[in-house]
Design an enzyme around this catalytic site. Structure first.
Site, PDB file in Angstrom:
ATOM      1  N   SER A  70       0.832  -1.208   0.000  1.00 52.33           N
ATOM      2  CA  SER A  70       0.000   0.000   0.000  1.00 52.33           C
ATOM      3  C   SER A  70       0.865   1.256   0.000  1.00 52.33           C
ATOM      4  O   SER A  70       0.627   2.193  -0.775  1.00 52.33           O
ATOM      5  CB  SER A  70      -0.909   0.017   1.229  1.00 52.33           C
ATOM      6  OG  SER A  70      -1.751  -1.105   1.227  1.00 52.33           O
ATOM      7  N   GLN A 178       0.673  -8.993  -6.462  1.00 47.70           N
ATOM      8  CA  GLN A 178       0.245 -10.390  -6.635  1.00 47.70           C
ATOM      9  C   GLN A 178       1.154 -11.163  -7.584  1.00 47.70           C
ATOM     10  O   GLN A 178       1.035 -12.382  -7.693  1.00 47.70           O
ATOM     11  CB  GLN A 178      -1.201 -10.436  -7.166  1.00 47.70           C
ATOM     12  CG  GLN A 178      -2.248  -9.969  -6.182  1.00 47.70           C
ATOM     13  CD  GLN A 178      -2.458 -10.937  -5.025  1.00 47.70           C
ATOM     14  OE1 GLN A 178      -2.202 -12.129  -5.123  1.00 47.70           O
ATOM     15  NE2 GLN A 178      -2.906 -10.417  -3.894  1.00 47.70           N
ATOM     16  N   CYS A 323     -10.042  -6.691   1.891  1.00 49.72           N
ATOM     17  CA  CYS A 323     -10.387  -5.309   2.225  1.00 49.72           C
ATOM     18  C   CYS A 323     -11.878  -5.057   2.090  1.00 49.72           C
ATOM     19  O   CYS A 323     -12.429  -4.192   2.742  1.00 49.72           O
ATOM     20  CB  CYS A 323      -9.633  -4.344   1.327  1.00 49.72           C
ATOM     21  SG  CYS A 323      -8.039  -4.970   0.845  1.00 49.72           S
TER      22      CYS A 323
HETATM   23  C1  LIG Z   1      -2.149  -7.012  -0.813  1.00 51.67           C
HETATM   24  C2  LIG Z   1      -2.130  -6.070  -1.926  1.00 51.67           C
HETATM   25  C3  LIG Z   1      -1.734  -4.732  -1.736  1.00 51.67           C
HETATM   26  C4  LIG Z   1      -1.415  -4.184  -0.376  1.00 51.67           C
HETATM   27  O1  LIG Z   1      -0.217  -4.673   0.129  1.00 51.67           O
HETATM   28  P1  LIG Z   1       0.065  -4.504   1.712  1.00 51.67           P
HETATM   29  O2  LIG Z   1       1.473  -4.971   1.868  1.00 51.67           O
HETATM   30  O3  LIG Z   1      -0.903  -5.398   2.402  1.00 51.67           O
HETATM   31  O4  LIG Z   1      -0.099  -3.075   2.021  1.00 51.67           O
HETATM   32  C5  LIG Z   1      -1.693  -3.908  -2.831  1.00 51.67           C
HETATM   33  N1  LIG Z   1      -2.004  -4.347  -4.064  1.00 51.67           N
HETATM   34  C6  LIG Z   1      -2.380  -5.621  -4.284  1.00 51.67           C
HETATM   35  C7  LIG Z   1      -2.690  -6.064  -5.668  1.00 51.67           C
HETATM   36  C8  LIG Z   1      -2.464  -6.514  -3.230  1.00 51.67           C
HETATM   37  O5  LIG Z   1      -2.849  -7.773  -3.467  1.00 51.67           O
END
Ligand SMILES: *Cc1c(COP(=O)(O)O)cnc(C)c1O
Length: 394
Positions: A70, A178, A323
Site C-alpha cells: 500500500s 500479486q 479489504c
Molecule cells: C495485498 C495487496 C496490496 C497491499 O499490500 P500490503 O502490503 O498489504 O499493504 C496492494 N495491491 C495488491 C494487488 C495486493 O494484493
C-alpha cells in the site's frame, strides 16, 4: 485446515522465519550507526536490496524499502503526480479494478484537480494495450495498471502496455504485489518505471515491502525524517523483516516454475470441478490468470454465508479481497468485469498455495458443491429463479 486464501496473505516460509529470528537475536543494531554492530545491520540491508533487485532485473539503487504494498503504491502514484504537476500534466490512466491502495490515492488526486481515465477491463478481466494507448493524452503523466488482479487473478499484458508508455513517454507504475514471487517480473523487459511489491504475498513477513523506482525518477516522500533509503523514506529500517522478505523472494523465485506448474494443475482441477455446479461462472480469463487463483460466482447465494460454512468445514477462502469483506457492497472488481450485483454477491475466491494436495482439492470441490446446494435450498432469490419469477443470468 486447508488454507486457500494466499492472495490475502501467505504463511511465512521457514527460511523467512529463520532469517528474521536470527537477525532479531544477533543483528539488531541500527544500520545508520557507525560502530560495527550497526554496520553489520547495514550490510544485511544492502544484501537484501541486491537480492531483491536481482530478482526483478533492477539495480539495487532503484529499490526502496517500504511498510508494504500500500505504501509503495501511494508513493509511486504521488511521485508521478508531483512530476506531472510541475510540467502541467494532470491526467492519469488506470483501470477500475485496481487495488484500493491505487484507487483511493487516485481519488485523492482527483480532489487536487487531476483527471483520471479508467480503461475498460472487459468481461475477461483483461486490459487492452491499444485502449491504454488511446487513453493517453498530451497531458498524461502516469499510467498505473496492476500486474495481476488480486481478486480474479487475471494477468495483464504488462510488457505490451509498458511498450506503449515508453513510446508515448509516459511514466508506467505497476502494482505487482500479486505477481512478484509468483510469475516472472522484469522491470526492463516489461518497460516498468515504478513497481510495488509486498513481502507477505510471497511468504515473507507482513508490514514490509518495496518500491522500485527507475534511476532518475525523483521520489516524493510520504514520511519525512532521517536520511534512510537515500532520503526518500525516513524511519529506522526494519532490518529483520527486510532480510526475511529478501530470503522469501529468493526462495520463491528459485522454485517459481516448478511451483507454478503444480499450482496450475491444481487450479485447473478446481476450475473443472466447480464448473460442474449449475449456474456458476469462472471470473476472469481461463488462460491469462495466476497459477494459484480460482474465482467463481454462484447464482442465488450470498458469498458471506458460503465462506462461513466453508470455514466450518476447515476451508479458509474469501469472497474477493480481504479489504472488502465486512462491507455489504459487492466487489468493485466483479462489478468492473460486468457482473451484476446479485451475481457479484455470490462470489468465491480460492487462492491456493504450491503445497496443496490433490486430496485437498477434491475435498474443496466436494465441500463447495455441498454448501452451494445447501444455501440455495433456502435462498429466496434461488426460489424466484427456479419458479421463473426471475431470470437466470449465469
Ligand atoms: C495485498 C495487496 C496490496 C497491499 O499490500 P500490503 O502490503 O498489504 O499493504 C496492494 N495491491 C495488491 C494487488 C495486493 O494484493
Amino acid at each position: 485446515m486447508i488454507y486457500a486464501d494466499n492472495a490475502a496473505t501467505t504463511k511465512m516460509s521457514d527460511t523467512a522465519i529463520r532469517t528474521m529470528y536470527s537477525l532479531m537475536n544477533e543483528c539488531w543494531g541500527n544500520p545508520s550507526s557507525l560502530y560495527t554492530h550497526g554496520q553489520k545491520a547495514k550490510e544485511i540491508l544492502e544484501e537484501a536490496r541486491e537480492d531483491i533487485a536481482a530478482v526483478i532485473g533492477a539495480n539495487p539503487r532503484e529499490i526502496y524499502f517500504t511498510s508494504g504494498g500500500s505504501e509503495a503504491d501511494n508513493q509511486a502514484i504521488l511521485t508521478a503526480a508531483a512530476i506531472g504537476k510541475k510540467k502541467g500534466k494532470r491526467h492519469i490512466v488506470s483501470s477500475a479494478f485496481e487495488h484500493h491502495a491505487v484507487l483511493h490515492t487516485l481519488e485523492k488526486l482527483k480532489k487536487e484537480d487531476f483527471e483520471i481515465t479508467l480503461v475498460d477491463v472487459h468481461e475477461n478481466g483483461l486490459i487492452r494495450p491499444e485502449e491504454v494507448e488511446a487513453a493517453i493524452r498530451e497531458d498524461t503523466c502516469l499510467v498505473t495498471i496492476m500486474y495481476a488482479n488480486n481478486e480474479i487473478g487475471t494477468i495483464q499484458p504488462i510488457p505490451e502496455i509498458g511498450a506503449v508508455c515508453r513510446k508515448k513517454n509516459v511514466l508506467f507504475h505497476v502494482d505487482a504485489v500479486q505477481a512478484v514471487g509468483h510469475i516472472p517480473v522484469h522491470v526492463n523487459l516489461d518497460c516498468i518505471d515504478l513497481l510495488s511489491a509486498s513481502g507477505h504475498k510471497f511468504h515473507g513477513p507482513k508490514g514490509v515491502g518495496f518500491l522500485y523506482a527507475r534511476k532518475g525518477i525523483p521520489l516524493t516522500n510520504l514520511i519525512e525524517g532521517g536520511a534512510q533509503e537515500r532520503g526518500k523514506r525516513a524511519g529506522t529500517e526494519n532490518v529483520p523483516g527486510i532480510a526475511a522478505m529478501a530470503a522469501a523472494l529468493k526462495e520463491a523465485n528459485r522454485s517459481m516454475s516448478e511451483d507454478a506448474a503444480r499450482q496450475t494443475r491444481m487450479r485447473d482441477m478446481l476450475i473443472e470441478g466447480l464448473s460442474q455446479i449449475p449456474h456458476s461462472a469462472l471470473n476472469g480469463d481461463v488462460k491469462h490468470r495466476l497459477p494459484g487463483n480460482v474465482s467463481f460466482c454462484f447464482e442465488g447465494i450470498e458469498g458471506e454465508s458460503l465462506l462461513l460454512l466453508l470455514d466450518d468445514k476447515g476451508i479458509c477462502a474469501s469472497s474477493g479481497s480481504a479489504c472488502t469483506s465486512g462491507s455489504l457492497d459487492p466487489s468493485h472488481v466483479l462489478l468492473a468485469i460486468g457482473r451484476v450485483h446479485d451475481v457479484a454477491h455470490g462470489s468465491l475466491r480460492l487462492s491456493i498455495g504450491a503445497d496443496i494436495t490433490e486430496e485437498e482439492v477434491c475435498y474443496i470441490i466436494r465441500s463447495v458443491k455441498e454448501v452451494v446446494a445447501y444455501l440455495r435450498g433456502f435462498s429466496p432469490i434461488w426460489r424466484d429463479l427456479m419458479s421463473g419469477k426471475k431470470e437466470f443470468i449465469l
